[in-house]
Scaffold this active site. Structure first.
Site, mmCIF file in Angstrom:
data_model
loop_
_atom_site.group_PDB
_atom_site.id
_atom_site.type_symbol
_atom_site.label_atom_id
_atom_site.label_comp_id
_atom_site.label_asym_id
_atom_site.label_seq_id
_atom_site.Cartn_x
_atom_site.Cartn_y
_atom_site.Cartn_z
ATOM 1 N N ARG A 66 -98.524 51.451 24.680
ATOM 2 C CA ARG A 66 -99.458 50.602 25.442
ATOM 3 C C ARG A 66 -99.922 51.272 26.721
ATOM 4 N NH1 ARG A 66 -99.375 45.579 23.151
ATOM 5 N NH2 ARG A 66 -97.374 45.007 22.303
ATOM 6 N N MET A 91 -107.769 41.249 21.262
ATOM 7 C CA MET A 91 -106.467 40.922 20.681
ATOM 8 C C MET A 91 -105.423 41.998 20.951
ATOM 9 S SD MET A 91 -107.464 38.055 19.694
ATOM 10 C CE MET A 91 -106.427 37.198 18.535
ATOM 11 N N ARG A 92 -105.269 42.365 22.219
ATOM 12 C CA ARG A 92 -104.206 43.281 22.622
ATOM 13 C C ARG A 92 -103.424 42.638 23.752
ATOM 14 N NH1 ARG A 92 -103.340 45.999 18.765
ATOM 15 N NH2 ARG A 92 -102.039 47.389 20.005
ATOM 16 N N ASN A 108 -110.023 34.855 30.668
ATOM 17 C CA ASN A 108 -109.808 34.923 29.225
ATOM 18 C C ASN A 108 -110.166 33.587 28.591
ATOM 19 O OD1 ASN A 108 -108.682 35.916 26.678
ATOM 20 N ND2 ASN A 108 -106.968 34.517 27.052
ATOM 21 N N HIS A 110 -109.188 31.149 25.361
ATOM 22 C CA HIS A 110 -108.142 30.951 24.354
ATOM 23 C C HIS A 110 -108.504 29.707 23.537
ATOM 24 C CE1 HIS A 110 -104.218 31.366 22.546
ATOM 25 N NE2 HIS A 110 -104.043 30.061 22.698
ATOM 26 N N GLU A 144 -98.066 36.051 32.673
ATOM 27 C CA GLU A 144 -97.601 35.325 31.492
ATOM 28 C C GLU A 144 -98.738 35.217 30.473
ATOM 29 O OE1 GLU A 144 -94.526 34.227 30.770
ATOM 30 O OE2 GLU A 144 -93.969 35.263 32.610
ATOM 31 N N LEU A 145 -98.421 35.414 29.188
ATOM 32 C CA LEU A 145 -99.436 35.374 28.137
ATOM 33 C C LEU A 145 -100.062 33.979 28.024
ATOM 34 C CD1 LEU A 145 -100.726 36.920 25.700
ATOM 35 C CD2 LEU A 145 -98.949 35.884 24.292
ATOM 36 N N ASP A 146 -101.405 33.920 27.976
ATOM 37 C CA ASP A 146 -102.147 32.658 27.822
ATOM 38 C C ASP A 146 -101.723 31.625 28.858
ATOM 39 O OD1 ASP A 146 -103.492 33.799 25.686
ATOM 40 O OD2 ASP A 146 -102.048 33.059 24.230
ATOM 41 N N GLN A 174 -118.046 25.266 21.020
ATOM 42 C CA GLN A 174 -117.767 24.873 22.409
ATOM 43 C C GLN A 174 -117.416 26.075 23.272
ATOM 44 O OE1 GLN A 174 -118.290 21.773 23.664
ATOM 45 N NE2 GLN A 174 -119.161 21.517 21.626
#
Ligand code: GAR
Length: 197
Positions: A66, A91-92, A108, A110, A144-146, A174
């Protein structure tokens, strides 16, 4: 002066296109580059057709390193000097070093009503749980992710007979409204969350 926006995507790029098409007229930002980690993605041609410079950085030769992938991505982004980075289906997963470097400038989208259903397969999981509504969220990117402060959410009903695909299509419509609306506000320095409808 217009804010400079980089858009990162991995797939078909429909959110990337919605963002590019929104940045006209008195919009406070302009797209400066569209970056894709999948050279086969049709989205690169869509950005080029709109006169936006593109960069393809295939993650596969980095074989899970990474930091090495991010170093190339960082150099690429730095050349385009973005004020704002929009993740549009990129998508990484990033290292903390990358996130810390750009923090405060990244947003981002989601496909769930966060904090519900972080991660993948959001629509299938929402249907499995018997949710009456679903939707999408635009948020600032933090370690933190999402996670990270929510800048906007749009809700849709879950309808009888929905499959992950039909629900995803309803949510995606939407996304194309919410993400440009949030970017416009964010670029103007306004982080007040948007609620749709
Ligand atoms: C969108 O639904 C976006 O919300 C989702 O990927 C799709 C990309 O579609 N993002 C994530 O799942 C991020 N974890 P697009 O390429 O047509 O914009």
């Amino acid at each position: 002066m217009s804010k400079r926006v980089a858009i990162l995507f991995s797939g078909s790029g429909s959110n990337m296109v919605a963002l590019i098409d929104s940045m006209t007229g008195d919009h406070p930002a302009r797209p400066v580059v569209a970056v894709c980690n999948n050279a086969d993605a049709g989205g690169l041609a869509k950005a080029e057709a709109r006169g936006v410079p593109t960069e393809g950085i295939d993650h596969r030769p980095f074989k899970g390193d990474r930091a090495a992938f991010e170093s190339v991505l960082n150099e690429t982004l730095a050349r385009h000097a973005p004020d704002i980075i929009c993740f549009a289906g990129f998508m990484r997963i990033f290292t903390d070093t990358f996130i810390s470097h750009w923090q405060g400038r990244m947003i981002n989208i989601h496909p769930s009503l966060l904090p519900k259903y972080r991660g993948l397969n959001t629509h299938a999981r929402a249907l499995e749980a018997g949710e009456a509504e679903a939707g999408c969220t635009v948020h600032e990117v933090t370690l933190e992710l999402d996670d990270g402060p929510i800048l906007g959410q749009a809700r849709v009903p879950v309808l009888p007979g929905d499959t992950p695909q039909t629900l995803a299509a309803r949510v995606l419509e939407q996304e194309h409204i919410l993400y440009p609306a949030v970017l416009r506000r964010f670029a103007a320095g306004d982080r007040t969350p948007i609620r749709l409808p």
